[in-house]
Structure formats: structure tokens, C-alpha cells
Design a protein around this motif. Sequence first.
Motif, PDB file in Angstrom:
ATOM      1  N   HIS A  71     -33.116  56.348 -20.711  1.00 55.49           N
ATOM      2  CA  HIS A  71     -32.402  55.178 -20.615  1.00 55.49           C
ATOM      3  C   HIS A  71     -30.936  55.590 -20.029  1.00 55.49           C
ATOM      4  CE1 HIS A  71     -30.569  55.679 -24.887  1.00 55.49           C
ATOM      5  NE2 HIS A  71     -29.662  55.434 -24.179  1.00 55.49           N
ATOM      6  N   HIS A 127     -24.059  56.634 -19.563  1.00 56.60           N
ATOM      7  CA  HIS A 127     -24.745  58.131 -19.990  1.00 56.60           C
ATOM      8  C   HIS A 127     -26.049  57.670 -19.623  1.00 56.60           C
ATOM      9  CE1 HIS A 127     -25.041  55.313 -23.489  1.00 56.60           C
ATOM     10  NE2 HIS A 127     -26.359  55.703 -23.474  1.00 56.60           N
ATOM     11  N   THR A 151     -30.052  58.982 -20.849  1.00 54.56           N
ATOM     12  CA  THR A 151     -30.551  59.799 -21.896  1.00 54.56           C
ATOM     13  C   THR A 151     -32.136  60.104 -21.877  1.00 54.56           C
ATOM     14  OG1 THR A 151     -29.072  58.529 -23.247  1.00 54.56           O
ATOM     15  CG2 THR A 151     -30.980  59.448 -24.717  1.00 54.56           C
ATOM     16  N   GLN A 202     -31.267  58.913 -32.307  1.00 50.40           N
ATOM     17  CA  GLN A 202     -30.511  59.160 -31.457  1.00 50.40           C
ATOM     18  C   GLN A 202     -29.315  60.276 -31.755  1.00 50.40           C
ATOM     19  OE1 GLN A 202     -29.817  54.926 -30.794  1.00 50.40           O
ATOM     20  NE2 GLN A 202     -29.858  55.376 -28.771  1.00 50.40           N
ATOM     21  N   GLU A 235     -26.401  61.900 -24.339  1.00 48.59           N
ATOM     22  CA  GLU A 235     -27.119  61.521 -25.612  1.00 48.59           C
ATOM     23  C   GLU A 235     -28.702  61.810 -25.463  1.00 48.59           C
ATOM     24  OE1 GLU A 235     -27.414  56.998 -27.438  1.00 48.59           O
ATOM     25  OE2 GLU A 235     -28.156  57.254 -25.465  1.00 48.59           O
TER      26      GLU A 235
END
Length: 471
Positions: free
Chosen positions: A72, A229, A231, A269, A299
Motif C-alpha cells: 500500500h 511510503h 508498505t 502496522q 512501514e
Amino acid sequence: LSAGPYADPNDIRNAFTVAMSAMYRNEVPLYGDLVRIVRSINEHVIEQRSKSQSATESANYAASERLDLERHGAIRLGTPYELRTVRRLFAVIGLKPVGYYDLSVAGLPMHATCFRPVDGVALAKNPFRVFTTLLRPELLRDEEARNLAASLLDRREIFSPELLELLDAAEQNDNRLNPQQAEKFVTEAMKTFSWRPVASASESEYRKLVSEHPILADIASFKSSHINHLTPRTLDITASQKQMSVEGLKVKDRIEGPPARKCPILLRQTSFLALEERIKFRNSEGSLVEGTHRARFGEIEERGAAVTTKGRKLYDQLLVAAMDKYRTVSATSKATTMDQILADVFQAYPDDWSELRKQDLVYCTYHLTQKPRPDTLPLNASLESLVSHGFLTAKPITYEDFLPFSAAGIFQSNLKPGSEGESIQKQANMPDQEGLERALGCPLLSADDLYLRAQTQSIEQCAMGSGWDVR
Ligand code: OOG
Ligand code: NI
């Protein structure tokens, strides 16, 4: 521009995610380390699970083919125009806006949605999703900062003319592009999300925005909407987090979301802290001066089962109870304490797949097994008894969305390193879903409806395949 034959949106999405991953790895080499760590942990988990016989149920839903591609991203947009155009852009790769996230609860002047695929086939191929926030200028206290942000955002264009042309072309053909157009589309779209280190704000404008809110400077000071970011999905976040520390990554000290469980639900997370990156400002004489900016981070996430509205209510209740308890204890080691409290409080959340289904807490898809069936349904047979008699299997549906409190925790820890506790202090509570939909130019889809539909359709298929009136 030529017409069809058209490229499959799933293929364009794959090309898009591969390009974005390559771009981000170049921009943030630590992301490459993260992907490597997660991949090796995942291989290990899959190997272990295939050896253990007991874990068949949970193993088969987690270790799917899509895992290696699964990412993501997060972007932060400044204006309704940007959001609307991003919606058109994502439509080409099969992503739709699902769900509303109010970030004012975390003291952030923004709200968000998640762009993601919605049908089972597309999700199974590549469930790429983007947590997309939009600035809410009306929540900024300082008028000067608000006007400054507005004028900087008005001046910028984060979409190339070629990209805008392709979006027009796609819309004339039901959001489809031919393969050549698709290739160009991916190249042009990357420009929107790339890192452009020369700020469009001057140094003093940048400082003004930071003093109102650091996130405001990140949203409004640059010429692109850089991806914040990207992930990867891990099958064991505890092991991945440990490995991140071992390798010297400055990982956040606690994992957001539900505590570790036998039957994972929703989303867990963690992140490594935002990097200090070199940027440049143009001064009044037109030359460039050096500066730094802290916003992008790494992340990882572990995904579990989607919960029903009832399951979500229980999750929220327990989370609030845990936070209340946490606030009343003043501990030296806050991180450990919060985790202990969370584990304690979540004893009240059933941790057995059959129990979770019986209490209507998780969504599943149901599938007929090979077991020979009598022609008529056994009397009083419930869905659950058909599962326990081996006529049906139940597969928990993967949670494809986000959690607002976790998102708040991720945001906060990256704004101010060491401010872990703050994410759980409730601040404003001013949702404006209608406002987000107006900016977007369409209604948001409901995640719940999507999960429920997938569950219902699978039950209907069992009924068709067996001739039984299962429900
Ligand atoms: C988004 C933070 C939230 C998540 O995974 O919950 C998020 C951002 O930092 O822009 O990415
Ligand atoms: Ni994220």
C-alpha cells in the motif's frame, strides 16, 4: 489516439506497482531493505506453515499468490482538483475510493479515503491500495498559513499534460487504454508521485507552514505529490519488526492495531521513523539554498480477517477501553505497558475461527468441499454445522482497508519521533464525509458492503452447487 484492443486494467495496475516500487527504492534505499526483510520472513513463515498441519485454515488465506506484489502507498493531496484527478488516474488501474477516515481525531487537518480494487478477481491478482489524504484548510487555525498554502497549491500542477490527455482518452473508453497508451500512462503517472527535491515554497514560506503544522509543509511546499511510503505485507510482523531493529532501522517502538492473536484480524502496522532528506529552496536572488525535510518513512503491515460491523464495534470498544486504562497508569515503559494492557483487554475478543464465525464477528467466503453430500440438506443445518461436518470450508476474507487510530499513530510517530503516546489522545472529532465526496466528485464505497457482498455471493454459489438452501 488509437482505439482498442485494450489493455487489462489488472495488467496496467501490475506495471504501475512495479514501476512505483522501483522508483521508491531508488528514492529511499531503506525501502529496499524492508522489502528484503519482509520477503525472507514470509518465505520462512510459509515454509513453517506448510509443515504444520493444524494451521491449514489460517495458512491458506494468508499465503496467496498476490503476496509478493502486495503494497500500500500513501499520498497527501492539497486540493479538490488534485483529488478528483487522482480518482480519474486510479480508475485506469481499477482502484475505487472505499471508506472515509477522519484524521481530525489525531489533530491532523485532513481526511482520507483508500483507493483500492473492489472485486475478488482484481484483489486476488494485485490488491494495490493507496491511502489518500486531502488537506482540510478550514481546520487550519492561522489565516496567513491557510492563505499561503492555498496560493502555493493553486500555482502548482502535479499532473503532466500528457497524463491529463491520457485520462481524457481513457474516459472516452470506459477508463480503458490500449497497451501503448498504458505504457505512457505509467511513465507519466510516476511523475506525479515522484520526489522533487526543489521546493516550490521559499524557505521562509516553508517555515511558516511548518509552524502551523509540519504536515502542511509536506503537502503544500513541493511540485509533486510524492509518495510518502510504500508498505509491503508481512506474514509475521513481530519477527519482521525484530529483524528491522537487528539491522539498525529506527523502528517505531510499538505495533499499531490489535494485539498478536492466533486468529489475526484487521491490520497490524509498524514503521521506521521519517528520514531527514535534503531539499533545496530558491531564494529571492534565484539561487538554490540547502535545506532538509522530514516526512517520508518506511512501514510494514500484517493483514488479518475483515470483521463485521459487530466485530468492528467490539474492536473499537476494546481499543477505547485499553486506551482509557493506559491513560490511568503512569508507567515508565509506556510501550510495553500499552501492549500488556491491550493483550489483557483483548482477552474478551474470541480467538478461534469457528467461534468468530458463530458470533458473527468476521466475514468469510464459503466453499463446497469434495465430501459426498446427501441430496437434501440435513434438518436444521446451519452454515456452521455444514462447516463442522466437512461439507463446506470457511475462508476468512482478508481485510483490505485501514484503521483510523493506527493511521493516526503512524502519522504522529513520524511527525515527532518519540511521541508515541500522543496518537492515542483523542483530539477533535469533526468528520466531513460529504465534503470529501464533493471534492472527489463521487460517493465513497462502503467497505462493509463489499465484504458482505463477497460473503453472500459465496454462500449463493454453495447453494447453487449443492442444491441446498444454505444461508
Ligand atoms: C498516511 C498515514 C496512514 C496507514 O497505513 O495507516 C497510513 C500518511 O502518512 O500519509 O499510511
Ligand atoms: Ni501506511
